[in-house]
Design a protein around this motif. Structure first.
Motif, PDB file in Angstrom:
ATOM      1  N   GLY A 100       0.232   3.209  -4.944  1.00  0.00           N
ATOM      2  CA  GLY A 100       1.207   2.181  -5.259  1.00  0.00           C
ATOM      3  C   GLY A 100       1.050   0.910  -4.439  1.00  0.00           C
ATOM      4  N   ILE A 101      -0.133   0.735  -3.803  1.00  0.00           N
ATOM      5  CA  ILE A 101      -0.384  -0.474  -2.999  1.00  0.00           C
ATOM      6  C   ILE A 101      -0.881  -1.605  -3.891  1.00  0.00           C
ATOM      7  N   LEU A 102      -1.795  -1.287  -4.815  1.00  0.00           N
ATOM      8  CA  LEU A 102      -2.277  -2.261  -5.790  1.00  0.00           C
ATOM      9  C   LEU A 102      -1.650  -1.945  -7.149  1.00  0.00           C
ATOM     10  N   ILE A 103      -1.176  -2.982  -7.808  1.00  0.00           N
ATOM     11  CA  ILE A 103      -0.583  -2.828  -9.141  1.00  0.00           C
ATOM     12  C   ILE A 103      -1.380  -3.686 -10.121  1.00  0.00           C
ATOM     13  N   ARG A 104      -1.775  -3.058 -11.225  1.00  0.00           N
ATOM     14  CA  ARG A 104      -2.555  -3.794 -12.227  1.00  0.00           C
ATOM     15  C   ARG A 104      -1.622  -4.387 -13.273  1.00  0.00           C
ATOM     16  N   ASP A 105      -1.789  -5.711 -13.473  1.00  0.00           N
ATOM     17  CA  ASP A 105      -1.052  -6.414 -14.524  1.00  0.00           C
ATOM     18  C   ASP A 105      -1.903  -6.344 -15.791  1.00  0.00           C
ATOM     19  N   SER A 106      -1.549  -5.479 -16.707  1.00  0.00           N
ATOM     20  CA  SER A 106      -2.377  -5.255 -17.896  1.00  0.00           C
ATOM     21  C   SER A 106      -2.394  -6.465 -18.828  1.00  0.00           C
ATOM     22  N   PHE A 107      -1.379  -7.334 -18.719  1.00  0.00           N
ATOM     23  CA  PHE A 107      -1.314  -8.487 -19.620  1.00  0.00           C
ATOM     24  C   PHE A 107      -2.475  -9.455 -19.354  1.00  0.00           C
ATOM     25  N   ASN A 108      -2.717  -9.809 -18.039  1.00  0.00           N
ATOM     26  CA  ASN A 108      -3.820 -10.733 -17.731  1.00  0.00           C
ATOM     27  C   ASN A 108      -4.978 -10.042 -17.018  1.00  0.00           C
ATOM     28  N   GLY A 109      -4.913  -8.731 -16.867  1.00  0.00           N
ATOM     29  CA  GLY A 109      -6.036  -7.978 -16.318  1.00  0.00           C
ATOM     30  C   GLY A 109      -6.282  -8.211 -14.841  1.00  0.00           C
ATOM     31  N   GLU A 110      -5.244  -8.471 -14.061  1.00  0.00           N
ATOM     32  CA  GLU A 110      -5.406  -8.744 -12.634  1.00  0.00           C
ATOM     33  C   GLU A 110      -4.626  -7.728 -11.797  1.00  0.00           C
ATOM     34  N   TYR A 111      -5.130  -7.562 -10.547  1.00  0.00           N
ATOM     35  CA  TYR A 111      -4.435  -6.712  -9.580  1.00  0.00           C
ATOM     36  C   TYR A 111      -3.596  -7.592  -8.644  1.00  0.00           C
ATOM     37  N   ARG A 112      -2.442  -7.058  -8.243  1.00  0.00           N
ATOM     38  CA  ARG A 112      -1.623  -7.733  -7.242  1.00  0.00           C
ATOM     39  C   ARG A 112      -1.085  -6.687  -6.267  1.00  0.00           C
ATOM     40  N   LEU A 113      -0.624  -7.172  -5.120  1.00  0.00           N
ATOM     41  CA  LEU A 113      -0.054  -6.280  -4.119  1.00  0.00           C
ATOM     42  C   LEU A 113       1.389  -5.956  -4.456  1.00  0.00           C
ATOM     43  N   ALA A 114       1.751  -4.686  -4.264  1.00  0.00           N
ATOM     44  CA  ALA A 114       3.144  -4.295  -4.442  1.00  0.00           C
ATOM     45  C   ALA A 114       3.995  -4.959  -3.368  1.00  0.00           C
ATOM     46  N   ASP A 115       5.270  -5.192  -3.677  1.00  0.00           N
ATOM     47  CA  ASP A 115       6.163  -5.866  -2.730  1.00  0.00           C
ATOM     48  C   ASP A 115       6.244  -5.114  -1.401  1.00  0.00           C
ATOM     49  N   GLN A 116       6.319  -3.789  -1.458  1.00  0.00           N
ATOM     50  CA  GLN A 116       6.395  -3.007  -0.229  1.00  0.00           C
ATOM     51  C   GLN A 116       5.109  -3.126   0.576  1.00  0.00           C
ATOM     52  N   ALA A 117       3.960  -3.198  -0.132  1.00  0.00           N
ATOM     53  CA  ALA A 117       2.675  -3.361   0.554  1.00  0.00           C
ATOM     54  C   ALA A 117       2.625  -4.705   1.277  1.00  0.00           C
ATOM     55  N   VAL A 118       3.154  -5.745   0.621  1.00  0.00           N
ATOM     56  CA  VAL A 118       3.202  -7.069   1.262  1.00  0.00           C
ATOM     57  C   VAL A 118       4.063  -7.011   2.513  1.00  0.00           C
ATOM     58  N   ALA A 119       5.227  -6.360   2.417  1.00  0.00           N
ATOM     59  CA  ALA A 119       6.120  -6.260   3.573  1.00  0.00           C
ATOM     60  C   ALA A 119       5.451  -5.513   4.721  1.00  0.00           C
ATOM     61  N   ASP A 120       4.728  -4.435   4.401  1.00  0.00           N
ATOM     62  CA  ASP A 120       4.031  -3.667   5.441  1.00  0.00           C
ATOM     63  C   ASP A 120       2.940  -4.501   6.104  1.00  0.00           C
ATOM     64  N   ILE A 121       2.205  -5.257   5.305  1.00  0.00           N
ATOM     65  CA  ILE A 121       1.134  -6.094   5.855  1.00  0.00           C
ATOM     66  C   ILE A 121       1.714  -7.169   6.768  1.00  0.00           C
ATOM     67  N   VAL A 122       2.791  -7.804   6.327  1.00  0.00           N
ATOM     68  CA  VAL A 122       3.424  -8.853   7.138  1.00  0.00           C
ATOM     69  C   VAL A 122       3.887  -8.280   8.470  1.00  0.00           C
ATOM     70  N   LYS A 123       4.460  -7.085   8.430  1.00  0.00           N
ATOM     71  CA  LYS A 123       4.930  -6.444   9.659  1.00  0.00           C
ATOM     72  C   LYS A 123       3.773  -6.167  10.610  1.00  0.00           C
ATOM     73  N   ARG A 124       2.661  -5.674  10.062  1.00  0.00           N
ATOM     74  CA  ARG A 124       1.497  -5.387  10.903  1.00  0.00           C
ATOM     75  C   ARG A 124       0.908  -6.670  11.473  1.00  0.00           C
ATOM     76  N   ILE A 125       0.878  -7.714  10.653  1.00  0.00           N
ATOM     77  CA  ILE A 125       0.324  -8.986  11.113  1.00  0.00           C
ATOM     78  C   ILE A 125       1.189  -9.568  12.229  1.00  0.00           C
ATOM     79  N   GLU A 126       2.507  -9.512  12.059  1.00  0.00           N
ATOM     80  CA  GLU A 126       3.401 -10.038  13.089  1.00  0.00           C
ATOM     81  C   GLU A 126       3.252  -9.255  14.392  1.00  0.00           C
ATOM     82  N   SER A 127       3.139  -7.934  14.291  1.00  0.00           N
ATOM     83  CA  SER A 127       2.976  -7.109  15.485  1.00  0.00           C
ATOM     84  C   SER A 127       1.667  -7.423  16.198  1.00  0.00           C
ATOM     85  N   ALA A 128       0.582  -7.511  15.409  1.00  0.00           N
ATOM     86  CA  ALA A 128      -0.716  -7.818  16.003  1.00  0.00           C
ATOM     87  C   ALA A 128      -0.755  -9.249  16.523  1.00  0.00           C
TER      88      ALA A 128
END
Length: 739
Positions: A81-109
């Motif tokens: 559930g980290i990458l979500i595929r948008d079948s309409f335009n054929g692209e992958y995007r990050l799930a909202d929770q994945a973005v929040a986790d990445i931001v938290k890790r980046i801020e900590s680092a």
């Protein structure tokens, strides 16, 4: 995001550090599963297929990750559930929770990076901070780290696979010089910055250690993506059997006699091998044992031929190894002797039978079959030795390496190469290699022997092997301090030539003849490069050798005496001001006003040098004697250290200065004082005598008078004792003593 040389840029390294703690497993899949979301967060894409990530990874990090591995990672990230595929335009995007986790890790680092940067920038010398700014220095440090970690990361990955591009041939030294050129750093500041960078890697601050370890791990994990799938699978399932032939320098590290970054890495490496129960057989060759024994005997002889005071040992311990080049055994002795006097013979006895010590690390002796060596083998060994000898001519500190050492290294290289099996993979899967912390030997193998004989790496550095094992040995704790320090070992352990180091050892040996030389004086002499350079051409027994050291001792003690005198004067003045302030308060003056006046006078005293008139009518600073002025009087003497002059009792120095034997007799007095010196008063007398000699050689009568008075009663008594009549007359004339 790639720099001109194709290496990892400073900005890329910063991003790596922000998310460097991949997972506890450190598997290659974990690295890819971390890398894809990070790129999706930092870059807008679009992200449609594996090719998009392939191109971005290649552009950002210079690494080509197989499309199959990227595709497998996309599937895993989709299931999580980290990458979500948008079948309409054929692209992958990050799930909202994945973005929040990445931001938290980046801020900590990011907080960790900010903390580490502040610690390091605050440690810079004040002039570096003022001239270049701390942030500018931090940028240079990060640029250096990017290049250094990439070089070391490639070295470590090549232990796993030969199918890795070496990249730039620039050394870490060249990288640093290029950075200094780019930032227009002066030669004076270059030395300071080199030391500041070295201290960064030697820092004991846990935050600094964690940060550097993250940078190093992240760089290696990215470069390890180049390793083929078969190699990764084999690593996950279990490492192959391997014969490792260990060099003498590694054995010394294990015996606890070497205290270098690579020594620490060696100890950690053998501990990891033992704890993880890796299928490695560890050997030391009979020739290695002979070399080890010979080195121990030489060190024992040097240690036992004289008595070492704790003061001198403490001074030697303070000197960096790249200056002294004191052997590991000798340095270990001085470390212990600095804490309390120990017997050199008793200390050396523990190293006379090293086999037992080495057995604790799982090492066994390798004795080759006693068969005659064929003509081809003899010719090959002779050729390798000749090539190695020629190669060492480029390295001044190694150009005089003896034949036994050359033969040992060539023999071990041939043995390890013979044991290797044909494979496209790196040394870890080849069946055998030669483990050594000799950086020059490692470069010789890489630059000369591999191209000639078409072999895979035969010589492996302990830090590269340690790093290559880190991602694949689960459940074993690594010593991050040893790992981190090893990254700049090759950069900061070299520089000072063996010739200067040999001079340091000769000076230390000469200083050991003094009964109790002050630690600060010994340390000053052993780091005085001007003195050491001048002593290179003189043997230890030559008069020029002892005379130069004697003058240096006197000069240093002159400084110490001057500093002591200045402190005494300052103390007397401050006590006087405090006394006057108390008297003012007792007389009814406002205490606050009295204190304010006293502080004002103190401030003026600090900012304005004190000048008085000495007994020669010269203006000097911080003289113990007071200022006195007499005209046509018959006062015999007044003031501290005063003397009688211009009356019938005084014998003028001019009457004896022309005597050619005066300087020689003063030298005799000085040398005799030197042989019996035991305290600071003795060294005051010696310093005064030497000062008088120097002044007389310069034909400076006024200065000579002052130094003769400083030499004092002890010098006069010694002159009488040894029958130096001219010297005793000169001293008497300035001391005012009876005939």
């Amino acid at each position: 995001m790639t720099n001109a040389s194709g290496g990892t840029s400073r900005e890329t390294l910063r991003r790596l550090s922000q998310v460097a703690a991949v997972t506890s497993g450190h598997r290659v899949e974990d690295t890819i599963d971390w890398l894809l979301p990070m790129l999706a967060y930092f870059s807008p894409g679009p992200w449609r297929t594996s090719d998009d990530w392939f191109e971005e990874i290649k552009a950002a990090y210079g690494v080509e990750v197989p499309l199959h591995d990227i595709g497998e990672s996309i599937l895993r990230l989709g299931k999580q559930g980290i990458l979500i595929r948008d079948s309409f335009n054929g692209e992958y995007r990050l799930a909202d929770q994945a973005v929040a986790d990445i931001v938290k890790r980046i801020e900590s680092a990011g907080d960790l990076e900010s903390k580490v940067a502040t610690v390091w920038m605050d440690s810079l010398p004040i002039d570096l901070r003022e001239d270049h700014g701390g942030r500018d220095g931090w940028q240079m440090l990060m640029s250096y780290c990017a290049a250094a970690f990439r070089l070391h990361g490639v070295d470590a990955v090549q232990v796993l696979s030969d199918d890795v591009l070496v990249g730039s041939k620039h050394s870490q030294t060249q990288v640093l010089d290029d950075l200094f050129d780019l930032h227009q750093i002066t030669s004076e500041h270059r030395a300071l910055l080199r030391e500041a960078i070295a201290l960064f890697f030697r820092s004991s601050d846990p935050a600094v250690t964690a940060y550097i370890s993250q940078l190093a791990d992240s760089t290696f994990n990215l470069l390890a993506l180049c390793v083929d799938e078969a190699t990764r699978q084999e690593l996950r399932e279990g490492l192959p059997e391997l014969k490792i032939f260990v060099d003498t320098n590694i054995l010394f590290s294990l015996m606890g006699t070497h205290d270098t970054p690579l020594a620490a890495a060696s100890l950690d490496l053998f501990r990891v091998i033992k704890q993880a129960k890796l299928p490695f057989t560890l050997y030391y060759h009979a020739k290695t044992l002979a070399e080890l024994t010979h080195t121990v005997e030489e060190a024992a002889h040097r240690l036992q031929r004289q008595t070492w005071t704790p003061n001198l040992s403490r001074a030697l311990v303070r000197i960096p190894w790249n200056v002294s080049r004191v052997s590991g055994i000798e340095m270990r002795f001085h470390q212990l002797n600095a804490q309390g006097s120990i017997d050199p013979a008793a200390f050396c006895s523990r190293y006379q039978s090293p086999a037992g010590l080495l057995a604790d690390f799982g090492l066994r002796i390798y004795r080759p079959p006693e068969l005659p060596e064929g003509q081809d083998r003899l010719e090959l060994r002779s050729t390798v030795i000749a090539d190695y000898k020629e190669y060492l001519k480029r390295h001044p500190r190694r150009k005089n390496t003896n034949y036994a050492k050359l033969d040992h290294d060539a023999s071990l290289w041939m043995l390890a190469k013979d044991q290797q099996a044909p494979t496209r993979k790196g040394p870890l899967f080849a069946g055998s290699f030669f483990l050594s912390s000799d950086y020059v030997l490692w470069k010789f193998d890489r630059e000369v022997l591999r191209p000639i004989y078409g072999s895979r790496p035969v010589v492996v550095l302990p830090d590269a092997l340690l790093q290559s094992l880190r991602p694949f040995v689960g459940g074993v704790e690594f010593d991050d301090r040893a790992f981190v320090q090893a990254f700049t070992a090759s950069e900061f352990r070299a520089g000072t030539g063996a010739e200067l180091a040999a001079t340091v050892r000769r000076v230390a040996s000469y200083l050991a003849t003094f009964e109790d030389l002050h630690e600060e004086t010994a340390a000053r002499l052993l780091t005085d490069t001007i003195l050491l350079e001048g002593l290179k051409r003189h043997e230890e027994g030559a008069p020029e050798f002892s005379e130069a050291i004697g003058k240096a001792i006197f000069a240093h003690n002159e400084v110490l005496v001057q500093e002591r005198d200045e402190l005494l004067i300052e103390r007397e003045e401050q006590l006087g001001m405090a006394q006057r302030a108390l008297e003012d308060v007792s007389a009814g003056k406002d205490p606050a006003s009295a204190f304010e006046e006293m502080m004002k006078v103190l401030q003026e005293a600090v900012t304005k040098p004190r000048q008085v008139i000495n007994n020669f009518g010269e203006t000097v600073t911080n003289n113990l004697g007071g200022t006195y002025h007499n005209e046509n009087t018959q006062v015999g003497a007044q003031g501290p250290a005063a003397f009688v002059e211009n009356n019938a009792q005084t014998i003028h120095l001019a009457q004896v200065i022309a005597d050619p034997s005066l300087i020689q007799e003063l030298n005799d007095v000085k040398n005799r004082l030197l042989s019996v010196a035991a305290d600071s008063d003795d060294f005051d007398a010696i310093s005064g005598t030497q000062g008088a000699i120097d002044a007389l050689e310069e034909k400076d009568e006024a200065k000579a008078k002052g130094f003769l008075r400083k030499a004092g009663q002890k010098a006069f008594d010694m002159a009488i004792e040894i029958g130096a009549t001219v010297a005793s007359t000169a001293l008497r004339s300035q001391l005012g003593v009876g005939a």
